[in-house]
Design a protein around this motif. Structure first.
Motif, PDB file in Angstrom:
ATOM      1  N   SER A  63      -5.420   8.046  -1.459  1.00  0.00           N
ATOM      2  CA  SER A  63      -7.004   7.834  -1.052  1.00  0.00           C
ATOM      3  C   SER A  63      -7.514   6.927  -2.202  1.00  0.00           C
ATOM      4  O   SER A  63      -7.229   7.564  -3.375  1.00  0.00           O
ATOM      5  CB  SER A  63      -7.794   9.068  -0.681  1.00  0.00           C
ATOM      6  OG  SER A  63      -7.063   9.679   0.235  1.00  0.00           O
ATOM      7  N   TYR A  64      -8.173   6.028  -1.992  1.00  0.00           N
ATOM      8  CA  TYR A  64      -8.776   5.383  -3.150  1.00  0.00           C
ATOM      9  C   TYR A  64     -10.167   4.850  -2.651  1.00  0.00           C
ATOM     10  O   TYR A  64     -10.019   4.156  -1.690  1.00  0.00           O
ATOM     11  CB  TYR A  64      -7.856   3.930  -3.538  1.00  0.00           C
ATOM     12  CG  TYR A  64      -8.435   3.020  -4.683  1.00  0.00           C
ATOM     13  CD1 TYR A  64      -8.525   3.488  -5.993  1.00  0.00           C
ATOM     14  CD2 TYR A  64      -8.879   1.898  -4.443  1.00  0.00           C
ATOM     15  CE1 TYR A  64      -8.992   2.905  -6.940  1.00  0.00           C
ATOM     16  CE2 TYR A  64      -9.554   1.187  -5.293  1.00  0.00           C
ATOM     17  CZ  TYR A  64      -9.598   1.635  -6.579  1.00  0.00           C
ATOM     18  OH  TYR A  64     -10.242   0.714  -7.723  1.00  0.00           O
TER      19      TYR A  64
ATOM     20  N   GLU B 203     -15.254   4.848  -9.070  1.00  0.00           N
ATOM     21  CA  GLU B 203     -13.754   4.843  -8.769  1.00  0.00           C
ATOM     22  C   GLU B 203     -13.328   6.205  -8.455  1.00  0.00           C
ATOM     23  O   GLU B 203     -13.405   7.000  -9.407  1.00  0.00           O
ATOM     24  CB  GLU B 203     -13.120   4.083  -9.605  1.00  0.00           C
ATOM     25  CG  GLU B 203     -11.753   3.588  -9.277  1.00  0.00           C
ATOM     26  CD  GLU B 203     -11.106   2.781 -10.179  1.00  0.00           C
ATOM     27  OE1 GLU B 203     -10.189   1.761  -9.952  1.00  0.00           O
ATOM     28  OE2 GLU B 203     -11.260   2.833 -11.495  1.00  0.00           O
TER      29      GLU B 203
ATOM     30  N   ALA C 293      -7.546   2.958   1.584  1.00  0.00           N
ATOM     31  CA  ALA C 293      -8.396   2.447   0.379  1.00  0.00           C
ATOM     32  C   ALA C 293      -9.627   1.609   0.954  1.00  0.00           C
ATOM     33  O   ALA C 293      -9.333   0.910   1.847  1.00  0.00           O
ATOM     34  CB  ALA C 293      -7.546   1.452  -0.589  1.00  0.00           C
TER      35      ALA C 293
ATOM     36  N   ASN D 145      -9.417   7.727  -7.432  1.00  0.00           N
ATOM     37  CA  ASN D 145      -8.262   7.516  -7.074  1.00  0.00           C
ATOM     38  C   ASN D 145      -7.493   8.880  -6.628  1.00  0.00           C
ATOM     39  O   ASN D 145      -6.739   9.389  -7.694  1.00  0.00           O
ATOM     40  CB  ASN D 145      -7.308   6.714  -8.109  1.00  0.00           C
ATOM     41  CG  ASN D 145      -6.075   6.271  -7.503  1.00  0.00           C
ATOM     42  OD1 ASN D 145      -5.707   6.172  -6.295  1.00  0.00           O
ATOM     43  ND2 ASN D 145      -5.009   6.503  -8.570  1.00  0.00           N
TER      44      ASN D 145
ATOM     45  N   ARG E 222      -2.167  -0.520  -3.846  1.00  0.00           N
ATOM     46  CA  ARG E 222      -2.364   0.877  -3.974  1.00  0.00           C
ATOM     47  C   ARG E 222      -2.097   2.023  -2.979  1.00  0.00           C
ATOM     48  O   ARG E 222      -1.710   3.049  -3.194  1.00  0.00           O
ATOM     49  CB  ARG E 222      -4.043   1.154  -4.277  1.00  0.00           C
ATOM     50  CG  ARG E 222      -4.499   0.652  -5.602  1.00  0.00           C
ATOM     51  CD  ARG E 222      -5.952   0.810  -5.811  1.00  0.00           C
ATOM     52  NE  ARG E 222      -6.182   0.129  -6.896  1.00  0.00           N
ATOM     53  CZ  ARG E 222      -6.247   0.806  -8.217  1.00  0.00           C
ATOM     54  NH1 ARG E 222      -5.848   2.058  -8.210  1.00  0.00           N
ATOM     55  NH2 ARG E 222      -6.816   0.384  -9.416  1.00  0.00           N
TER      56      ARG E 222
END
Length: 231
Positions: free
Chosen positions: A40-41, A28, A116, A30, A57
């Motif tokens: 940005s994810y 992950e 995302a 983030n 998000r």
């Protein structure tokens, strides 16, 4: 077996009963750039994906639009009844390619503020999401264009493989055709540069292709032959 994958042939594998009782740690990232007002994810996980979570998000006060895409497992393919899908990924490269996709989306659509991208690994039952993308912008056009660009480019550039499991017959590992074509095309620098400048061919890219495609498939083949493959 590796050659069959490289030329895009679907490869049936010996039937196995998968319990999938174990999971792997999620990857992950983030990133929040407060100065630019950008988010940005990126996520690779064995767990169920949430469209609502990715929407949350990328939502922000400056944006009046969030465009989302959820790719889900359907119950059929080419006349066969599909019971579930199983995904494998080259995790480290997949995460890097997701970042490249987000960067390229922002370059093409400057109004985009949030990107995302999440992809599920392991087993994905029918009606559950294997991939979710969410993009936000002040107005809808940029968000919608960026979302489509992200899913189309993800299928071309991110090293993820899918196994279809049927109610009857052998499961089949299916090479992502867009990814296969883009990686083979990338070995021709002039043509690749004309079609996709950000992914122009290079010696380093040839090595990356070998690591992303040949090595994982060779490992699967060896483990299947030895009877130790347990996704």
């Amino acid at each position: 077996l590796q050659f069959l994958y490289l030329i895009g042939v679907e490869v049936p594998v010996a039937h196995q009963t998968h319990t999938h009782t174990h999971t792997h740690p999620a990857m992950e990232v983030n990133n929040i750039d407060a100065a630019k007002g950008e988010v940005s994810y990126f996520l690779l996980t064995d767990n169920a994906l949430s469209c609502e979570d990715l929407t949350r998000r990328v939502s922000m006060p400056s944006c009046g639009a969030v465009a989302t895409f959820c790719g889900i497992t359907r119950d059929n393919f080419d006349g066969k009844e599909v019971t579930e899908l199983y995904y494998e990924a080259y995790d480290a490269m997949a995460m890097k390619e997701m970042q490249k996709i987000a960067d390229a989306a922002r370059a093409k659509f400057p109004d985009v503020k949030g990107v995302a991208i999440a992809h599920r690994k392991g087993i994905v039952p029918v009606t559950e999401s294997s991939v979710v993308i969410a993009c936000s912008s002040p107005h809808r056009v940029a968000a919608m264009d960026a979302m489509r660009y992200c899913i189309d480019t993800l299928k071309e550039m991110v090293p993820i493989w899918k196994k279809e499991i049927y109610k009857e017959g052998l499961p089949t590992w299916k090479q992502n055709q867009e990814y296969l074509q883009s990686q083979l095309f990338a070995q021709q620098p002039d043509a690749a540069a004309a079609a996709a400048p950000q992914y122009a061919g290079s010696r380093a890219q040839a090595v990356a292709f070998a690591l992303a495609v040949i090595a994982p498939m060779a490992l699967i083949a060896v483990r299947q032959r030895r009877g130790t493959w347990d996704p």
